[in-house]
Scaffold this motif. Structure first.
Motif: not given
Length: 333
Positions: A81-95
């Motif tokens: 299956l394909e996967v997507s998500a909607t985020t507030n972006g607060t976790t995107l600092g993690s490499p």
């Protein structure tokens, strides 16, 4: 088929327009991982039997902070299956997280409502916009370096206070490596106390309509696209005028399903209370194929009042290309 699963109703931000604002004192819930794995297998069976590709999209609250999500995502991808998500972006600092997104996700939608002066206080996240300004381009660059197919989308909640900077914000987002931009009008159901002062006015919608023909080509030149055409604008205009748009038949469950954190499947997030079906009762591709008829029988027995003024963005054309409009919304029965 698109299946949106709200896996948690908890969030780490304080958005005054959102039902999941961390300041609100209600018991928080989360999906049962076993339900997700079981239903994902049903979706995979459906996909194999019909050839109809399935996109399973994580929603919250803030889904990327939910601890079981990475393992569940790998399991779902393992089923094809394909996967997507909607985020507030607060976790995107993690490499590490960014690499996981590049390796496993088809799409990621990041919520950005304005520049720092608007976005940060609206979301209760000091310095949030500037962090996204660093992290999102880093994610875009890493996706390119890895040859990832990850599509980055930004979604903007339009209000009276930020609609005037929408064009400039779109250009900014395109510069981050965002390839697709969508937008919502502020809704009043989640936080009715917030709505009157911040809702779009008729003049706001008129100004938006005038701006869109200039925004679209400017984004194309930057490698991005703004979607949502005239049908969607009609929905927004009606809300600004307090006019209802009823829908007689949206083919419920045919190509879109919403599942909440308690495991209730419905045709959209607005009709869960009226048409919710326990995910545990859908155990095979045949059960899944029977859902549309099941929803229709529920509607015939007791039509949801939500359908008298349909706000479902899937029905109202949010994701339609600007030049390829779906048929107009049906009149009420």
């Amino acid at each position: 088929m698109i299946v949106v699963w709200r896996v948690v109703d908890s969030c780490n931000l304080a958005c005054g327009f959102c039902a999941f604002d961390k300041r609100l004192g209600f018991p928080r819930s989360q999906a049962a991982p076993a339900d997700i794995l079981r239903f994902a297998a049903v979706l995979a069976e459906h996909q194999a039997g019909t050839g109809d590709r399935v996109l399973l999209s994580w929603l919250g609250g803030e889904p990327l902070r939910w601890q079981p999500l990475q393992a569940l995502t790998h399991a779902v991808r393992g089923l094809g299956l394909e996967v997507s998500a909607t985020t507030n972006g607060t976790t995107l600092g993690s490499p590490q997280l960014r690499r996981h997104l590049c390796e496993t996700y088809k799409e990621l939608t990041i919520s950005v409502d304005g520049f720092s002066a608007f976005h940060d206080p609206s979301r209760g996240w000091a310095g949030g916009f500037e962090k996204l300004r660093l992290w999102v381009p880093a994610l875009a660059a890493e996706a390119r370096a890895l040859g990832s197919r990850l599509k980055l989308r930004a979604n903007v909640v339009l209000m009276h206070q930020n609609v005037g900077e929408f064009a400039a914000l779109c250009r900014e987002l395109a510069g981050w490596g965002i390839s697709e931009i969508t937008y919502n009008q502020l809704g009043g159901r989640d936080r009715p106390e917030f709505y009157p002062e911040h809702r779009l006015t008729r003049a706001d919608v008129d100004a938006l309509e005038r701006a869109l023909p200039e925004i679209r080509p400017s984004l194309v030149a930057r490698g991005a696209v703004l979607i949502g055409g005239e049908q969607y604008l009609t929905r927004i205009r009606a809300s600004a005028r307090d006019e209802r748009i009823p829908v007689a038949d949206c083919d419920p469950g045919q190509s879109f399903l919403f599942i909440d954190e308690k495991g209730l499947i419905s045709p959209c997030s607005f009709t869960t209370q009226d048409y919710g079906v326990d995910v545990g009762s859908v155990r095979s591709a045949a059960d899944l194929a029977a859902l549309p008829d099941r929803f229709r029988r529920m509607r015939q027995a007791a039509r949801s009042r939500q359908c008298d003024d349909c706000l479902s963005t899937q029905v109202c054309g949010k994701f339609n290309a600007a030049r390829r409009e779906a048929p107009a919304l049906a009149a009420a029965e």
